[in-house]
Design a protein around this motif. Structure first.
Motif, PDB file in Angstrom:
ATOM      1  N   LYS A   6       0.812  -1.221   0.000  1.00  0.00           N
ATOM      2  CA  LYS A   6       0.000   0.000   0.000  1.00  0.00           C
ATOM      3  C   LYS A   6       0.847   1.274   0.000  1.00  0.00           C
ATOM      4  O   LYS A   6       0.544   2.214  -0.753  1.00  0.00           O
ATOM      5  N   PRO A   7       1.927   1.375   0.790  1.00  0.00           N
ATOM      6  CA  PRO A   7       2.711   2.615   0.768  1.00  0.00           C
ATOM      7  C   PRO A   7       3.363   2.914  -0.577  1.00  0.00           C
ATOM      8  O   PRO A   7       3.788   4.051  -0.809  1.00  0.00           O
ATOM      9  N   ALA A   8       3.464   1.907  -1.453  1.00  0.00           N
ATOM     10  CA  ALA A   8       4.070   2.116  -2.769  1.00  0.00           C
ATOM     11  C   ALA A   8       3.058   2.489  -3.834  1.00  0.00           C
ATOM     12  O   ALA A   8       3.425   2.721  -4.992  1.00  0.00           O
ATOM     13  N   VAL A   9       1.779   2.569  -3.488  1.00  0.00           N
ATOM     14  CA  VAL A   9       0.752   2.914  -4.469  1.00  0.00           C
ATOM     15  C   VAL A   9       0.986   4.350  -4.957  1.00  0.00           C
ATOM     16  O   VAL A   9       1.161   5.264  -4.150  1.00  0.00           O
ATOM     17  N   PRO A  10       0.993   4.575  -6.272  1.00  0.00           N
ATOM     18  CA  PRO A  10       1.173   5.939  -6.781  1.00  0.00           C
ATOM     19  C   PRO A  10       0.036   6.849  -6.349  1.00  0.00           C
ATOM     20  O   PRO A  10      -1.105   6.417  -6.183  1.00  0.00           O
ATOM     21  N   PHE A  11       0.367   8.128  -6.186  1.00  0.00           N
ATOM     22  CA  PHE A  11      -0.639   9.112  -5.771  1.00  0.00           C
ATOM     23  C   PHE A  11      -0.254  10.482  -6.316  1.00  0.00           C
ATOM     24  O   PHE A  11       0.918  10.867  -6.287  1.00  0.00           O
ATOM     25  N   TYR A  32       3.882  10.953  -7.209  1.00  0.00           N
ATOM     26  CA  TYR A  32       4.281  10.503  -5.883  1.00  0.00           C
ATOM     27  C   TYR A  32       3.893   9.054  -5.607  1.00  0.00           C
ATOM     28  O   TYR A  32       3.121   8.442  -6.334  1.00  0.00           O
ATOM     29  N   ARG A  33       4.455   8.516  -4.519  1.00  0.00           N
ATOM     30  CA  ARG A  33       3.971   7.299  -3.877  1.00  0.00           C
ATOM     31  C   ARG A  33       3.429   7.706  -2.510  1.00  0.00           C
ATOM     32  O   ARG A  33       3.853   8.720  -1.933  1.00  0.00           O
ATOM     33  N   GLY A  61      10.750  -0.933  -1.991  1.00  0.00           N
ATOM     34  CA  GLY A  61      12.189  -0.882  -1.749  1.00  0.00           C
ATOM     35  C   GLY A  61      12.939  -0.196  -2.876  1.00  0.00           C
ATOM     36  O   GLY A  61      13.875   0.584  -2.638  1.00  0.00           O
ATOM     37  N   ARG A  62      12.528  -0.462  -4.109  1.00  0.00           N
ATOM     38  CA  ARG A  62      13.181   0.181  -5.250  1.00  0.00           C
ATOM     39  C   ARG A  62      12.932   1.687  -5.244  1.00  0.00           C
ATOM     40  O   ARG A  62      13.840   2.486  -5.531  1.00  0.00           O
ATOM     41  N   HIS A  63      11.723   2.080  -4.904  1.00  0.00           N
ATOM     42  CA  HIS A  63      11.411   3.509  -4.853  1.00  0.00           C
ATOM     43  C   HIS A  63      12.247   4.215  -3.787  1.00  0.00           C
ATOM     44  O   HIS A  63      12.803   5.292  -4.033  1.00  0.00           O
ATOM     45  N   ILE A  64      12.362   3.607  -2.612  1.00  0.00           N
ATOM     46  CA  ILE A  64      13.152   4.230  -1.543  1.00  0.00           C
ATOM     47  C   ILE A  64      14.622   4.309  -1.942  1.00  0.00           C
ATOM     48  O   ILE A  64      15.289   5.335  -1.738  1.00  0.00           O
ATOM     49  N   ALA A  65      15.131   3.236  -2.543  1.00  0.00           N
ATOM     50  CA  ALA A  65      16.554   3.203  -2.904  1.00  0.00           C
ATOM     51  C   ALA A  65      16.902   4.230  -3.972  1.00  0.00           C
ATOM     52  O   ALA A  65      17.991   4.820  -3.942  1.00  0.00           O
ATOM     53  N   LEU A  73      27.601  11.070   3.925  1.00  0.00           N
ATOM     54  CA  LEU A  73      28.717  11.814   4.492  1.00  0.00           C
ATOM     55  C   LEU A  73      28.351  12.398   5.848  1.00  0.00           C
ATOM     56  O   LEU A  73      29.180  12.482   6.759  1.00  0.00           O
ATOM     57  N   LEU A  74      27.068  12.757   6.014  1.00  0.00           N
ATOM     58  CA  LEU A  74      26.590  13.342   7.262  1.00  0.00           C
ATOM     59  C   LEU A  74      25.893  12.311   8.143  1.00  0.00           C
ATOM     60  O   LEU A  74      25.301  12.663   9.173  1.00  0.00           O
ATOM     61  N   GLY A  75      25.930  11.063   7.751  1.00  0.00           N
ATOM     62  CA  GLY A  75      25.310  10.006   8.546  1.00  0.00           C
ATOM     63  C   GLY A  75      23.807   9.943   8.417  1.00  0.00           C
ATOM     64  O   GLY A  75      23.135   9.360   9.282  1.00  0.00           O
ATOM     65  N   ASN A  76      23.266  10.524   7.361  1.00  0.00           N
ATOM     66  CA  ASN A  76      21.818  10.548   7.166  1.00  0.00           C
ATOM     67  C   ASN A  76      21.398   9.446   6.203  1.00  0.00           C
ATOM     68  O   ASN A  76      22.123   9.135   5.255  1.00  0.00           O
ATOM     69  N   TYR A  77      20.206   8.904   6.411  1.00  0.00           N
ATOM     70  CA  TYR A  77      19.754   7.822   5.536  1.00  0.00           C
ATOM     71  C   TYR A  77      18.263   7.587   5.673  1.00  0.00           C
ATOM     72  O   TYR A  77      17.647   7.893   6.691  1.00  0.00           O
ATOM     73  N   VAL A  78      17.669   7.072   4.605  1.00  0.00           N
ATOM     74  CA  VAL A  78      16.359   6.429   4.626  1.00  0.00           C
ATOM     75  C   VAL A  78      16.603   5.040   4.067  1.00  0.00           C
ATOM     76  O   VAL A  78      17.036   4.892   2.919  1.00  0.00           O
ATOM     77  N   THR A  79      16.362   4.011   4.863  1.00  0.00           N
ATOM     78  CA  THR A  79      16.690   2.661   4.419  1.00  0.00           C
ATOM     79  C   THR A  79      15.497   1.727   4.592  1.00  0.00           C
ATOM     80  O   THR A  79      14.844   1.735   5.639  1.00  0.00           O
TER      81      THR A  79
END
Length: 411
Positions: free
Chosen positions: A28-33, A37-38, A67-71, A79-85
């Motif tokens: 559901k979170p990957a459904v286009p909108f 957007y997703r 997963g592909r959309h997030i990646a 470099l700043l230690g930030n991520y969405v994984t």
């Protein structure tokens, strides 16, 4: 500026059965909108805009597209230690998948131990809204709460659709948290309304770790945050509510500030899209001060061709994304996602058309949601004859036709 005290966990494991067939091949979170957007982009944008830049997205069902959309989209600066994984279910605590939202966190306690945060934002992944989580966090810290639940005011008659938060008079301490009550109690300052849970929480880290650990040891538990963790913390006097009515966001109008939608049904999904294309939409996608972020495909601009008698490429009261070609067809009150092609003499009216769909010459589409990679053959008619539609396609309770991904619709 990133807030190093905070770690965010986005719960993206829902199957989204009520959105089928849009969820036949994706979570559901990957459904286009909204064209580009997703659904998950809304929660992630709110967190990132607020400087919460260490985010784990807990996935489970049909997570490849997500997963592909997030990646590809949500690459913050390592470099700043930030991520969405994305973090798929890994059976870290035994031979079982996530048994519920609380179990999803319990099975990923290693992520919390690695980051060692003071506070944890736990957000849902499939709602459309705009908010600044820092405001809820500030109240959480000021009150010394174990958990703060975001609540939105809804009419008393809709209480049976939500988890309802009841407070002790004017206090922000939660006195009771009830799932879909039949006898709801109105707010003291607005008796015709109740506070419904938005599915967004701020936890003090050690309180969350303790709560999900105790819950995991309870064989009678459904291992759900709303159904088990929050009532437990309410009983312990550790739960507070943050009223969404107090939300402020840069660049947002009064209407925009109060907007929150669970688009978990086909009709809710469709209606939310129709709002976007209204003259004065309740939700403003064009707020550049608090943007909804995504990574659109690298496509050429939209193109409208032919201006002849009876053959004009035009779109009115619509949203048209990059890569769309309207070639002598007519589009009204619709959203066309990237790569859609509308051929000559075709009519698209009151529709949500997802990526790379081809609408053939002379075809008619009305009040229809069209998933990706669909081919509408020349002369085909959808949304015109209800009985014919029901024989071929899923139709929502409100009469919205839905064409699943990859379908070839013959005339």
């Amino acid at each position: 500026m990133a807030d190093s005290r905070v770690f965010a966990m986005v719960l993206a494991g829902g199957e989204g059965k009520r959105l089928a067939p849009l969820t036949a091949d994706r979570a559901k979170p990957a459904v286009p909108f909204g064209g580009n957007y997703r659904l998950i982009d809304f929660s992630l944008s709110n967190l990132v805009n607020a400087g919460q830049l260490k985010i784990a997205v807990l996935t489970q069902y049909k997570s490849e597209s997500l997963g592909r959309h997030i990646a590809t989209t949500w690459r913050l600066s390592p470099l700043l230690g930030n991520y969405v994984t994305p973090v798929p279910a890994q059976m870290r605590r035994g031979p079982s998948w996530f048994a519920g939202s609380a179990d999803a966190i319990y099975q990923n306690l290693n992520l919390i131990h690695d980051e060692n945060p003071h506070y944890i934002c736990v957000f849902g992944a499939d709602h459309v809204f705009r908010m600044d989580p820092r405001q809820m966090l500030e109240q959480h810290i000021a009150l010394g709460a174990g958990v703060t639940v975001a609540g939105i005011r809804v009419p008393l008659g809709e209480a049976n659709q939500f988890g309802v938060i009841e407070t002790d008079g004017e206090s922000r301490t939660i006195g009771a948290f009830r799932e879909k009550p039949k006898d709801p109690v109105g707010l003291s300052d607005s008796p015709g309304e109740v506070l419904a849970s938005m599915g967004n929480y701020v936890f003090t880290a050690d309180v969350l770790v303790d709560a999900v650990t105790r819950d995991a040891a309870d064989p009678s538990s459904a291992h759900d945050i709303g159904g088990n963790i929050i009532p437990d913390l309410v009983a312990r006097g550790q739960a507070c509510v943050w009223d969404f009515v107090n939300s402020t966001v840069p660049g947002a109008s009064e209407r925009d500030l109060r907007y929150w939608r669970d688009v978990g049904t086909l009709d809710a999904y469709y209606d939310a899209h129709m709002d976007l294309i209204s003259v004065d939409p309740s939700f403003n996608l064009y707020n550049s001060e608090w943007p909804i972020l995504t990574w659109p495909e690298q496509l050429p601009p939209a193109k409208f061709v032919f201006e002849e008698d009876g053959r004009v490429g035009a779109a009115m009261n619509s949203m048209v994304c990059a890569g769309v070609v309207v070639s002598g067809g007519t589009v009204r009150r619709s959203i066309l996602s990237p790569g859609v092609h509308v051929h000559s003499h075709a009519l698209v009216e009151g529709c949500v058309v997802l990526h790379d769909t081809d609408v053939g010459r002379g075809a008619t589409l009305r009040n229809t949601i069209v998933d990706k990679d669909v081919r509408i053959e020349p002369g085909a008619r959808v949304g015109v004859d209800p009985e014919t539609d029901k024989a071929r396609f899923p139709v929502s309770p409100n009469g919205v036709v839905v064409i699943k991904k990859g379908t070839v619709v013959e005339a």
